[in-house]
Design a protein around this motif. Structure first.
Motif, short mmCIF file in Angstrom:
data_model
loop_
_atom_site.label_atom_id
_atom_site.label_comp_id
_atom_site.label_asym_id
_atom_site.label_seq_id
_atom_site.Cartn_x
_atom_site.Cartn_y
_atom_site.Cartn_z
N GLN A 187 28.31 18.56 48.39
CA GLN A 187 29.13 18.65 49.61
C GLN A 187 28.43 19.50 50.67
O GLN A 187 28.47 19.18 51.86
N THR A 188 27.75 20.55 50.24
CA THR A 188 27.01 21.40 51.16
C THR A 188 25.86 20.61 51.79
O THR A 188 25.56 20.77 52.97
N ARG A 189 25.22 19.76 50.99
CA ARG A 189 24.14 18.93 51.53
C ARG A 189 24.65 17.88 52.51
O ARG A 189 23.98 17.57 53.49
N VAL A 190 25.85 17.36 52.29
CA VAL A 190 26.45 16.44 53.26
C VAL A 190 26.68 17.19 54.56
O VAL A 190 26.35 16.69 55.65
N ASP A 191 27.19 18.42 54.48
CA ASP A 191 27.42 19.24 55.67
C ASP A 191 26.10 19.48 56.41
O ASP A 191 26.03 19.35 57.63
N ALA A 192 25.04 19.80 55.67
CA ALA A 192 23.73 20.05 56.30
C ALA A 192 23.20 18.78 56.97
O ALA A 192 22.63 18.84 58.07
N ALA A 193 23.39 17.62 56.33
CA ALA A 193 22.93 16.36 56.91
C ALA A 193 23.67 16.06 58.21
O ALA A 193 23.08 15.62 59.20
N LEU A 194 24.97 16.33 58.22
CA LEU A 194 25.75 16.11 59.44
C LEU A 194 25.34 17.08 60.55
O LEU A 194 25.25 16.70 61.72
N LYS A 195 25.07 18.33 60.20
CA LYS A 195 24.58 19.30 61.20
C LYS A 195 23.25 18.85 61.78
O LYS A 195 23.01 18.96 62.98
N ASP A 196 22.37 18.37 60.90
CA ASP A 196 21.06 17.89 61.36
C ASP A 196 21.24 16.70 62.31
O ASP A 196 20.59 16.65 63.36
N TRP A 197 22.13 15.79 61.98
CA TRP A 197 22.39 14.63 62.83
C TRP A 197 22.92 15.10 64.19
O TRP A 197 22.49 14.60 65.23
N LEU A 198 23.84 16.07 64.17
CA LEU A 198 24.39 16.58 65.44
C LEU A 198 23.33 17.22 66.33
O LEU A 198 23.41 17.16 67.55
N SER A 199 22.32 17.83 65.70
CA SER A 199 21.28 18.49 66.49
C SER A 199 20.37 17.49 67.23
O SER A 199 19.69 17.86 68.18
N THR A 200 20.38 16.24 66.78
CA THR A 200 19.50 15.24 67.42
C THR A 200 20.26 14.14 68.16
O THR A 200 19.63 13.25 68.72
N HIS A 201 21.58 14.18 68.16
CA HIS A 201 22.38 13.15 68.81
C HIS A 201 23.41 13.80 69.73
O HIS A 201 24.04 14.78 69.37
N ALA A 202 23.59 13.20 70.88
CA ALA A 202 24.60 13.68 71.82
C ALA A 202 25.91 12.95 71.53
O ALA A 202 25.93 11.73 71.36
N LEU A 203 27.00 13.71 71.47
CA LEU A 203 28.32 13.11 71.28
C LEU A 203 28.94 12.81 72.63
O LEU A 203 28.77 13.54 73.59
#
Length: 93
Positions: free
Chosen positions: A76-92
């Motif tokens: 679950q922590t790795r899912v959180d890290a993957a989502l944080k990484d995605w947020l750092s490279t994508h604009a919402l």
């Protein structure tokens, strides 16, 4: 006071536990002596000072779930890290 059924029969066998039995159980921190807790490596956990994460429920595809769960405990922590990484490279938005 009601009479409770013993947990062990005359042959020394432990009977099946009932829901009433489980309700009477105490947490290990309350039931075990401090010395045994230390021997077992139990460490008391204090209250969380400031919540750092929020609990939520999300639905993930079976492929994502199996891939992350296959990496072992802490997925679950790795899912959180993957989502944080995605947020750092994508604009919402």
């Amino acid at each position: 006071m009601s009479k409770r059924t013993p947990l062990i029969d005359a042959d020394g066998e432990v009977r099946e536990l009932s829901a009433a039995d489980l309700r009477r159980f105490k947490p290990a921190q309350e039931a075990l002596p401090a010395g045994l807790q230390k021997t077992l490596g139990m460490k008391p956990r204090g209250p969380q000072k400031a919540p750092t994460k929020q609990m939520t429920t999300i639905r993930l595809s079976p492929e994502v779930m199996s891939a992350f769960k296959a990496t072992g405990p802490g997925w679950q922590t790795r899912v959180d890290a993957a989502l944080k990484d995605w947020l750092s490279t994508h604009a919402l938005g």
